[in-house]
Design an enzyme around this catalytic site. Structure first.
Site, PDB file in Angstrom:
ATOM      1  N   ASN A 270       0.943  -1.116   0.157  1.00 38.96           N
ATOM      2  CA  ASN A 270       0.030  -0.124   0.093  1.00 38.96           C
ATOM      3  C   ASN A 270       0.947   1.355  -0.115  1.00 38.96           C
ATOM      4  O   ASN A 270       1.602   1.629   1.134  1.00 38.96           O
ATOM      5  CB  ASN A 270      -0.861  -0.109   1.307  1.00 38.96           C
TER       6      ASN A 270
ATOM      7  N   ARG B 285      -2.635  -2.057  -3.413  1.00 40.42           N
ATOM      8  CA  ARG B 285      -3.803  -1.255  -3.326  1.00 40.42           C
ATOM      9  C   ARG B 285      -3.504  -0.143  -4.456  1.00 40.42           C
ATOM     10  O   ARG B 285      -2.508   0.472  -4.355  1.00 40.42           O
ATOM     11  CB  ARG B 285      -3.890  -0.954  -1.990  1.00 40.42           C
TER      12      ARG B 285
ATOM     13  N   HIS C  17     -12.843   3.095  -0.347  1.00 39.94           N
ATOM     14  CA  HIS C  17     -12.678   2.018   0.706  1.00 39.94           C
ATOM     15  C   HIS C  17     -13.306   0.705   0.148  1.00 39.94           C
ATOM     16  O   HIS C  17     -13.961   0.030   1.032  1.00 39.94           O
ATOM     17  CB  HIS C  17     -13.409   2.633   1.944  1.00 39.94           C
TER      18      HIS C  17
ATOM     19  N   ARG D 128     -11.850  15.669   6.611  1.00 40.25           N
ATOM     20  CA  ARG D 128     -12.820  16.134   5.618  1.00 40.25           C
ATOM     21  C   ARG D 128     -14.239  16.443   5.729  1.00 40.25           C
ATOM     22  O   ARG D 128     -14.788  15.951   6.809  1.00 40.25           O
ATOM     23  CB  ARG D 128     -12.895  15.010   4.529  1.00 40.25           C
TER      24      ARG D 128
ATOM     25  N   GLU E 258      -8.058  -5.203   4.993  1.00 39.95           N
ATOM     26  CA  GLU E 258      -7.986  -4.873   3.486  1.00 39.95           C
ATOM     27  C   GLU E 258      -6.795  -5.366   2.994  1.00 39.95           C
ATOM     28  O   GLU E 258      -6.853  -5.956   1.737  1.00 39.95           O
ATOM     29  CB  GLU E 258      -7.758  -3.140   3.410  1.00 39.95           C
TER      30      GLU E 258
END
Ligand code: AMP
Length: 402
Positions: free
Chosen positions: A10, A95, A184, A245, A388
């Site tokens: 990742n 990823r 996601h 955010r 993940e």
């Protein structure tokens, strides 16, 4: 000997996280990360979980770029007998944040695929460049090894057109690839499947609302294993209140900030992505800190928590309406897995929607998937830790061994 190991990478703009997994029993052989790449104080933390030298090893020394970072990781793995030259390595799973409309499934990377991932950089300028670099460096280290891209957007590609489209001029939208992609996705895919397993059902049999609440946060509505809506859109900015955010806002806020506030587009971008959400509302982006301050009566922290929960509830309600019948609402990621107060507040008052918590079960901390709903709750409420890396490894392994 059949190759059964997958290295999951990742790659972020200044970091690389990695895990080496053995897919015969889905065990971790090593995990680690390199951070602050390009700075004087780069840090590599490597932890072998097998072999003669267990325990974390840490080094702080300048690591100039992603190539040097991956070479340092390869050296650490080799020291544990897990080197990248091992014939047991089946593939590297990367990823990749944005797959656009082109990539809706894991894909073995060749020159053409790499060029297409590069062409998607305008859609994910903060993420795809680092993903591309990670792929290039890994390919250079082991040119003969399959490299697989697993896209954060892929699971959401099944959203119906009416959920994926913004209600703007179609020709303009298409000219600039403007639509809702969602992110996601590996987490929503893994967690929705694991929730079906927790209920003792097949994914096709259940409708699930997944709440991935980490520093970034997103919700998804999954009908029979297929995503039908999600809260993030063209970029990860839309939807829930997040650590830094804003999530949803009136787009006219941007015109107003530009015309009246005199802010540049880049300044507004930074404001909404990096200085908003919990951080913007109260000065802290970590939910633990927000809760601690709110508990002491801090007004800004209380408002931040209330705004976070209010938005979450609105999405739960919306996705009940989208799905019609809901079997489970599931919490995952840093906040979702660990914060009993957030789960309690999010479900509070939703008895009419069939949701009721068991406060005692909700207060228990555990790394295991578990139900936290009351016996009488019509809809199951669950906590399922996301994974993940395992999902990327599974998807990569099944692609290269099929
Ligand atoms: P993630 O992006 O999934 O790694 O989640 C990171 C976020 O999880 C952090 O920013 C924290 O706000 C949050 N977090 C971690 N542990 C807890 C906890 N015990 N209570 C509340 N929030 C937590």
């Amino acid at each position: 000997m059949t190759a059964s190991r997958i290295l999951v990478l990742n790659s972020g703009s200044s970091s690389v996280k990695y895990q080496l997994l053995d897919m015969t029993d889905r065990s971790r052989l090593a995990v680690g990360l390199v951070e602050r790449i390009g700075e004087e104080t780069s840090r590599l933390v490597h932890e072998p979980l097998t072999g003669p030298n267990p325990g974390k090893r840490e080094q702080v020394a300048p690591i100039a770029d992603h190539k040097a970072a991956l070479e340092a990781v390869a050296a650490e793995l080799a020291a544990d007998g897990l080197g990248l030259d091992s014939p047991e390595l089946a593939a590297v799973g990367h990823r990749v944040v944005h797959g656009g409309t082109r990539f809706t499934a894991p894909t073995v990377i060749d020159e053409e695929v790499l060029a297409e991932i590069r062409s998607l950089i305008p859609l994910a300028p903060l993420h795809n460049p680092a993903n591309v670099t990670g792929i290039e460096v890994a390919r250079a280290l082991r040119p003969d090894l399959p490299q697989v891209a697993v896209f954060d957007t892929a699971f959401h590609a099944t959203m119906p057109e009416y959920a994926a489209r913004y209600a703007i001029d179609t020709a303009t939208a298409d000219a600039y690839s403007i639509r809702r992609y969602g992110f996601h996705g590996t987490s929503h895919a893994y967690v929705s499947r694991a929730t079906a397993a927790l209920l003792g059902k097949a994914p096709e049999e259940v409708n699930v609302i997944v709440l991935h609440l980490g520093n970034g946060a997103s919700a998804s509505a999954v009908r029979g294993g297929v995503c039908v809506d999600t809260s993030m859109g063209l970029t990860p900015l839309e939807g829930l209140v997040m650590g830094t955010r804003s999530g949803d806002l009136d787009p006219a806020v941007i015109f107003h900030l530009a015309r009246v506030g005199g802010l540049s587009i880049d300044e507004i971008d930074a404001l909404l992505n990096k200085k908003s959400g919990l951080l913007g509302l109260c000065g802290d982006n970590d939910m633990r800190e927000v809760l601690r301050r709110a508990g002491e009566g801090d007004e800004a922290a209380r408002t931040a928590f209330a705004a976070y929960v209010h938005r979450l509830k609105k999405y739960i309600g919306a996705y009940v309406a989208v799905l019609g019948r809901v079997d489970a609402v599931v919490f995952t990621a840093g906040v979702g897995e660990n914060s009993a107060p957030v789960r309690e507040a999010a479900v509070d008052g939703l008895a009419e929607l069939g949701l009721a918590l068991d406060s005692e079960a909700n207060a228990v901390r555990s790394p295991e998937p578990r139900l936290v709903s009351a016996e009488y709750s019509r809809v199951a409420v669950a906590v399922v830790p996301t994974d993940e890396e395992l999902e990327i490894a599974e998807q990569s392994y099944s692609l290269v061994t099929q």
